[in-house]
Motif scaffolding. Structure first.
Motif, mmCIF file in Angstrom:
data_model
loop_
_atom_site.group_PDB
_atom_site.id
_atom_site.type_symbol
_atom_site.label_atom_id
_atom_site.label_comp_id
_atom_site.label_asym_id
_atom_site.label_seq_id
_atom_site.Cartn_x
_atom_site.Cartn_y
_atom_site.Cartn_z
ATOM 1 N N SER A 68 26.108 49.859 21.500
ATOM 2 C CA SER A 68 26.484 50.796 20.441
ATOM 3 C C SER A 68 25.595 50.681 19.208
ATOM 4 C CB SER A 68 27.941 50.558 20.030
ATOM 5 O OG SER A 68 28.109 49.234 19.538
ATOM 6 N N GLY A 69 24.668 49.717 19.213
ATOM 7 C CA GLY A 69 23.784 49.529 18.063
ATOM 8 C C GLY A 69 24.174 48.377 17.175
ATOM 9 N N GLY A 70 25.281 47.710 17.481
ATOM 10 C CA GLY A 70 25.719 46.582 16.667
ATOM 11 C C GLY A 70 24.983 45.303 17.018
ATOM 12 N N SER A 71 25.173 44.285 16.186
ATOM 13 C CA SER A 71 24.501 43.004 16.410
ATOM 14 C C SER A 71 25.344 41.864 15.866
ATOM 15 C CB SER A 71 23.134 42.993 15.718
ATOM 16 O OG SER A 71 23.280 43.078 14.302
ATOM 17 N N GLN A 72 25.220 40.711 16.522
ATOM 18 C CA GLN A 72 25.808 39.469 16.031
ATOM 19 C C GLN A 72 24.716 38.398 16.056
ATOM 20 O OE1 GLN A 72 27.704 41.130 18.703
ATOM 21 N NE2 GLN A 72 28.622 42.245 17.004
ATOM 22 N N VAL A 73 24.681 37.590 15.010
ATOM 23 C CA VAL A 73 23.631 36.581 14.870
ATOM 24 C C VAL A 73 24.239 35.272 14.415
ATOM 25 C CG1 VAL A 73 21.467 35.959 13.700
ATOM 26 C CG2 VAL A 73 21.947 38.367 14.249
ATOM 27 N N LYS A 74 23.741 34.163 14.962
ATOM 28 C CA LYS A 74 24.106 32.815 14.527
ATOM 29 C C LYS A 74 22.846 32.028 14.214
ATOM 30 C CE LYS A 74 28.567 31.134 16.244
ATOM 31 N NZ LYS A 74 29.226 30.224 17.217
ATOM 32 N N LEU A 75 22.926 31.189 13.177
ATOM 33 C CA LEU A 75 21.790 30.339 12.809
ATOM 34 C C LEU A 75 22.307 28.943 12.502
ATOM 35 C CD1 LEU A 75 18.833 29.807 11.954
ATOM 36 C CD2 LEU A 75 19.430 30.700 9.696
ATOM 37 N N GLU A 76 21.780 27.953 13.213
ATOM 38 C CA GLU A 76 22.088 26.553 12.956
ATOM 39 C C GLU A 76 20.775 25.804 12.745
ATOM 40 O OE1 GLU A 76 25.234 24.769 15.638
ATOM 41 O OE2 GLU A 76 24.550 26.441 16.881
ATOM 42 N N GLY A 77 20.774 24.874 11.796
ATOM 43 C CA GLY A 77 19.570 24.064 11.637
ATOM 44 C C GLY A 77 19.302 23.680 10.204
ATOM 45 N N ASP A 78 18.073 23.208 9.977
ATOM 46 C CA ASP A 78 17.674 22.792 8.640
ATOM 47 C C ASP A 78 17.736 23.975 7.682
ATOM 48 O OD1 ASP A 78 17.077 20.219 9.566
ATOM 49 O OD2 ASP A 78 15.083 20.841 10.214
ATOM 50 N N ALA A 79 18.247 23.713 6.504
ATOM 51 C CA ALA A 79 18.437 24.776 5.517
ATOM 52 C C ALA A 79 17.146 25.041 4.742
ATOM 53 C CB ALA A 79 19.568 24.408 4.558
ATOM 54 N N TYR A 80 16.071 25.199 5.439
ATOM 55 C CA TYR A 80 14.764 25.457 4.833
ATOM 56 C C TYR A 80 13.869 26.053 5.898
ATOM 57 C CZ TYR A 80 10.301 24.598 2.483
ATOM 58 O OH TYR A 80 9.065 24.744 1.887
ATOM 59 N N PRO A 81 13.001 26.995 5.607
ATOM 60 C CA PRO A 81 12.956 27.768 4.361
ATOM 61 C C PRO A 81 13.833 29.007 4.491
ATOM 62 C CG PRO A 81 11.032 28.284 5.693
ATOM 63 C CD PRO A 81 11.854 27.285 6.476
ATOM 64 N N ASN A 82 13.495 30.101 3.774
ATOM 65 C CA ASN A 82 14.233 31.349 3.928
ATOM 66 C C ASN A 82 14.041 31.914 5.334
ATOM 67 O OD1 ASN A 82 14.802 31.107 1.195
ATOM 68 N ND2 ASN A 82 14.405 33.269 0.761
ATOM 69 N N PHE A 83 15.064 32.630 5.813
ATOM 70 C CA PHE A 83 14.984 33.257 7.138
ATOM 71 C C PHE A 83 15.466 34.694 7.042
ATOM 72 C CE2 PHE A 83 17.279 34.435 11.092
ATOM 73 C CZ PHE A 83 16.181 34.460 11.961
ATOM 74 N N GLU A 84 14.742 35.585 7.723
ATOM 75 C CA GLU A 84 15.161 36.986 7.803
ATOM 76 C C GLU A 84 15.015 37.463 9.240
ATOM 77 O OE1 GLU A 84 12.569 38.824 4.998
ATOM 78 O OE2 GLU A 84 10.779 38.711 6.268
ATOM 79 N N LEU A 85 15.959 38.274 9.678
ATOM 80 C CA LEU A 85 15.937 38.836 11.025
ATOM 81 C C LEU A 85 16.067 40.346 10.892
ATOM 82 C CD1 LEU A 85 15.919 37.913 14.052
ATOM 83 C CD2 LEU A 85 18.394 38.295 14.022
ATOM 84 N N LEU A 86 15.104 41.068 11.475
ATOM 85 C CA LEU A 86 15.066 42.515 11.337
ATOM 86 C C LEU A 86 15.011 43.185 12.702
ATOM 87 C CD1 LEU A 86 12.615 41.570 8.868
ATOM 88 C CD2 LEU A 86 13.664 43.697 8.152
ATOM 89 N N GLN A 87 15.471 44.435 12.727
ATOM 90 C CA GLN A 87 15.385 45.250 13.933
ATOM 91 C C GLN A 87 14.601 46.515 13.608
ATOM 92 O OE1 GLN A 87 19.119 46.846 15.458
ATOM 93 N NE2 GLN A 87 18.341 46.794 17.549
ATOM 94 N N TYR A 88 13.565 46.774 14.410
ATOM 95 C CA TYR A 88 12.753 47.985 14.278
ATOM 96 C C TYR A 88 12.958 48.820 15.530
ATOM 97 C CZ TYR A 88 10.319 45.365 10.601
ATOM 98 O OH TYR A 88 10.008 44.640 9.477
ATOM 99 N N ARG A 89 13.439 50.061 15.332
ATOM 100 C CA ARG A 89 13.703 50.935 16.473
ATOM 101 C C ARG A 89 13.063 52.296 16.238
ATOM 102 N NH1 ARG A 89 19.909 51.501 17.413
ATOM 103 N NH2 ARG A 89 19.977 51.430 15.135
ATOM 104 N N ALA A 90 12.700 52.952 17.334
ATOM 105 C CA ALA A 90 12.144 54.294 17.233
ATOM 106 C C ALA A 90 13.164 55.234 16.608
ATOM 107 C CB ALA A 90 11.737 54.795 18.619
#
Length: 376
Positions: A282-304
Motif C-alpha cells: 500500500s506504500g507504507g513502511s516500518q523501520v527499526k534502527l539499533e546500534g551506536d548512537a552516532y552519527p546521524n542517519f536518514e532513510l529515504l525512498q525514491y519512486r517513479a
C-alpha cells in the motif's frame, strides 16, 4: 500540470551524437584553430589589420579570440547534452515504474513511446539521479560492495540509507565532518550509504574516504599553513578493522542490514548497528534502527512519479556539556551509548511496538552474487 512524451532512446542518441560532435570540435579548435591563431599573432607585423574578435580582439585567460570563446561555449553544450540524457533516463524509469503509458508494446520503455505527466518526469528525475549516483561508478577513493536479495513486486523504487556527520569535524577534530542536516539531495555528502533497488534486489554498500585536518605548524623557521588530506576508505571484508555489511531479506519482505563502518585514519571509533526495513504494497513502511548512537542517519525512498520520502531520521545522541567538541559522539559506546528507534510511515513510534523483526533473530548472508539457478 501537463503531459510530456518522448522516446528515451531518441534522447540518448541525440545526446551521444551531440557530445561526440562537441568532442571533435574541441579537438579541432585546440589542434588546428588555436595554433593557427597563435602563429598569426606571432608573425603579424601590423596588428591594426587584425581580424576583429578573431585573433587579437582581447587578451586574457580565455583568449578573447574565437578559439577561446568557442571553448567556453562547449562547456554549456556539454551540460545541455548531459541534461538531455538525464531526461531520457527519467522517461525510461517512469515508463518502467508504472503510472506512465508506453506505446509500441513489446519494446523496452527506453525504446517505446512514453507518455506521462511533466510533474511525474520531474519527480522521476530524482530517482534516475539515485541510480546514477549509487549504482553507477564508485566514488573516488571509496569502497563499495554489491549483493542481491529477492526482488519485490510493486512500485517501491530505491531505498537509500545514509550515515553522515552533521558537524564541522569528527573524531576529536581530526577529521572533517559532512557539515549538513537531513537532506533528500541525491548529492548530499555522507560517510556510509546503502542503496536497495527493490525492483531488481540489487544492494550497494558504500564507504567514502576520510578527510584529515592538518593544522598549521612550524617546520624549522617556516610556517606550514593548515591543509587537508584525503585518505582512501578501508576495504569492505572480514579482515581486522575493516568495514563490514551483511544483508538478509526474510519471507515477509523485511530487509535486514547489519553494518560496521570505520574511518580511514585511526583504528578506533567503529560504528556498528542493525537496520530493519519493511515495505507494504500500500506504500507504507516500518523501520527499526539499533546500534551506536552516532552519527546521524536518514532513510529515504525514491519512486517513479513520487517526491522523495523520508522513512526515518535519527540524530546522533548529544553529549551535553562536552568541552572537547559540541555533540561529540565519535566514541560510539561512550558517551554516545546505544539507540533503539522505530518509525511507522516516517513517524517515530515506540521501538518495541514496531512490526519489523529484530535483525539479530536472523541468520545473515554474506554479500556476493545471487546463487546460480538450475532449470529442471
Amino acid at each position: 500540470m501537463g503531459e510530456a512524451a518522448a522516446v528515451p532512446q531518441n534522447l540518448y542518441n541525440y545526446a551521444d551524437k551531440a557530445t561526440g560532435a562537441a568532442r571533435d570540435l574541441k579537438g579541432w579548435i585546440t589542434g588546428v584553430l588555436s595554433p593557427a591563431i597563435s602563429s598569426y599573432q606571432a608573425g603579424a607585423k601590423d596588428f591594426g589589420n587584425d581580424i576583429s574578435n578573431l585573433t587579437v580582439a582581447r587578451w586574457g585567460p580565455s583568449g578573447g579570440a574565437v578559439d577561446g570563446e568557442a571553448l567556453n561555449n562547449l562547456g554549456t553544450i556539454a551540460a545541455t547534452d548531459a541534461e538531455v540524457k538525464a531526461v531520457g533516463k527519467a522517461f525510461e524509469v517512469a515508463g518502467g515504474g508504472g503510472g506512465a503509458q508506453v506505446f509500441n508494446q513489446g519494446l523496452l520503455p527506453s525504446r517505446g513511446y512514453v507518455v506521462t505527466t511533466d510533474d511525474r518526469i520531474n519527480q522521476t528525475r530524482e530517482l534516475a539521479d539515485v541510480y546514477d549516483k549509487y549504482f553507477g561508478a564508485i566514488p573516488p577513493m571509496s569502497s563499495q560492495t554489491t549483493t542481491w536479495v529477492r526482488p519485490l513486486g510493486g512500485n517501491h523504487g530505491v531505498i537509500l540509507g545514509r550515515f553522515f556527520i552533521p558537524y564541522e569535524t569528527g573524531a576529536f577534530g581530526v577529521l572533517e565532518g559532512d557539515k549538513r542536516s537531513f537532506s533528500a539531495n541525491v548529492n548530499a555528502p555522507y560517510r556510509i550509504a546503502f542503496a536497495w533497488d527493490t525492483a531488481t534486489g540489487k544492494i550497494t554498500y558504500t564507504v567514502t574516504p576520510s578527510t584529515e585536518i592538518i593544522p598549521g605548524h612550524m617546520v624549522g623557521k617556516q610556517y606550514i599553513p593548515p591543509s587537508t588530506k584525503t585518505i582512501p576508505a578501508k576495504d569492505i571484508d572480514d579482515g581486522f578493522w575493516k568495514n563490514k555489511v551483511k544483508v538478509y531479506l526474510d519471507n515477509n519482505g523485511s530487509l535486514q542490514v547489519r553494518y560496521k563502518g570505520i574511518n580511514s585514519k585511526m583504528p578506533v571509533f567503529a560504528v556498528n548497528g542493525d537496520i530493519g526495513i519493511k515495505l507494504n504494497d500500500s506504500g507504507g513502511s516500518q523501520v527499526k534502527l539499533e546500534g551506536d548512537a552516532y552519527p546521524n542517519f536518514e532513510l529515504l525512498q525514491y519512486r517513479a512519479g513520487h517526491p522523495p520520502q523520508f522513512l526515518a531520521q535519527s540524530k546522533t545522541r548529544e553529549n551535553a556539556g562536552n568541552a572537547i567538541e559540541p555533540g561529540l559522539n565519535s566514541t560510539p559506546h561512550w558517551p554516545a551509548g546505544q539507540r533503539q528507534e522505530a518509525w511507522d510511515n516516517g513517524k517515530r513510534v515506540p521501538f518495541d511496538g514496531s512490526p519489523v523483526e529484530t535483525p539479530n533473530t536472523h541468520i545473515w548472508r554474506e554479500p556476493g552474487p545471487p546463487p546460480q539457478r538450475t532449470v529442471s
